[in-house]
Design an enzyme around this catalytic site. Structure first.
Site, PDB file in Angstrom:
ATOM      1  N   MET A 122       9.931  -5.881 -20.351  1.00 28.65           N
ATOM      2  CA  MET A 122      10.732  -4.938 -20.363  1.00 28.65           C
ATOM      3  C   MET A 122      12.091  -4.835 -21.776  1.00 28.65           C
ATOM      4  O   MET A 122      12.530  -4.947 -21.169  1.00 28.65           O
ATOM      5  CB  MET A 122      12.397  -4.610 -18.841  1.00 28.65           C
ATOM      6  N   HIS A 123      11.140  -5.441 -22.281  1.00 28.47           N
ATOM      7  CA  HIS A 123      11.623  -6.359 -24.098  1.00 28.47           C
ATOM      8  C   HIS A 123      12.673  -5.624 -24.062  1.00 28.47           C
ATOM      9  O   HIS A 123      13.915  -6.215 -24.046  1.00 28.47           O
ATOM     10  CB  HIS A 123      10.753  -5.118 -24.919  1.00 28.47           C
ATOM     11  N   ASP A 124      13.044  -4.270 -23.833  1.00 28.43           N
ATOM     12  CA  ASP A 124      14.246  -3.320 -24.189  1.00 28.43           C
ATOM     13  C   ASP A 124      15.534  -3.806 -23.511  1.00 28.43           C
ATOM     14  O   ASP A 124      16.366  -3.333 -24.478  1.00 28.43           O
ATOM     15  CB  ASP A 124      14.315  -1.456 -24.678  1.00 28.43           C
TER      16      ASP A 124
END
Length: 315
Positions: free
Chosen positions: A241-243
């Site tokens: 869930m990078h962002d």
């Protein structure tokens, strides 16, 4: 009220988690959302952002559309193979229609007006290509003093994803990224792939999100194509869930541990285009770029619990 925040985004599955995280956090004053091309074309990222805010009952938050292409060279491809053709694994149609009209002014104009009106410095969280932010800093240098810091998701220290060495957001517009990361003086936190991959979540975590309520169910439903991609990358059922990792740091400064390194961006036409060059030498000699706070570590369980509790309606 808490953190004054503007998100610049290209939704995107992980962007959807990030927007929701900020939108439902009661200690965040979400001033606005600006959109940029990236995971999917601008019209789609803009529609997704507006409808995600509607889902979160945040019709008070203005949305303005920004750059539809990079500053200089058109990108060769998008990330639709990861996020689906609509950016949300084919599930964007499940979102409610946005009732708040799109701002008539463009993203940079909205950014300028929000920053100038703010009574204290504002955090900007760019979680897509940095085109809008580079244009803002280039055309409106007077607003720098109104920016507390830029917390961006992008780059990699020892890995890439769009190429062997380049992360997608930086690779999509390396010239813009170089302007923001290496050539300006606004305090900057770079949240790279190396750290976001450490914070990957598995199917059991996503099941908890889905069980938390209607918002969680909708977000989890966006992950089908994204999960298919990350099964190959991670070797198990889960996502990165990078962002949301970057937005978590924007909301809660210090959630991520950072170290200051000189950073620049390769803007050549060669195979390293879009690479973030992070100079980790103890005594840099003629280091390129300027000092950037690079996120290098976090308490992963605490980070996951922070995101889950906020999405489930907790503080």
């Amino acid at each position: 009220m808490g953190t004054k925040l503007i998100i610049d985004t290209d939704p995107g599955v992980d962007d959807a988690f990030a927007i929701a995280l900020a939108a439902v956090s009661t200690d965040v004053e979400l001033l606005g959302v600006t959109t940029v091309f990236g995971n999917v074309p601008l019209a789609t990222t803009t529609a997704n952002a507006r409808r995600l805010l509607q889902l979160c009952d945040r019709t008070d938050v203005p949305v303005a559309a920004g750059a539809s292409r990079p500053l200089v060279y058109q990108a060769a491809r998008r990330a639709s193979g990861v996020h689906g053709s609509d950016g949300l694994s084919g599930q964007a149609g499940s979102l409610p229609e946005a009732t708040r009209p799109l701002e008539e002014r463009d993203a940079v104009s909205l950014l300028v007006s929000l920053l100038e009106a703010a009574d204290e410095p504002v955090t900007i969280a760019p979680i897509g290509p940095l085109t809008n932010i580079a244009a803002l800093l280039a055309a409106h240098p007077g607003v720098r003093s109104k920016i507390a810091r830029i917390v961006l998701m992008g780059g990699g220290v020892a890995r890439g994803n769009s190429t062997a060495v380049s992360e997608f957001n930086i690779w999509a517009d390396p010239e813009a990224a170089r302007r923001v990361l290496a050539e300006d003086d606004v305090p900057c936190v770079m949240v790279p792939l190396d750290l976001t991959h450490q914070c990957a979540v598995d199917g059991a975590w996503l099941a908890k999100v889905a069980a938390s309520g209607s918002l969680g169910r909708t977000l989890e439903a966006f992950t089908s194509e994204y999960r298919a991609h990350y099964r190959q990358v991670l070797g198990y059922d889960g996502i990165v869930m990078h962002d949301a990792v970057a937005v978590a740091e924007a909301i809660h400064p210090g959630l991520l541990r950072t170290e200051s390194f000189p950073v620049t961006v390769d803007t050549s036409a060669g195979p390293a285009r879009g690479m973030t060059l992070v100079d980790r030498r103890a005594v840099p000699v003629e280091a390129a770029g300027r000092p950037v706070d690079v996120a290098v570590d976090t308490d992963v369980d605490k980070l996951r619990d922070f995101v889950l509790s906020r999405l489930a309606g907790g503080r």
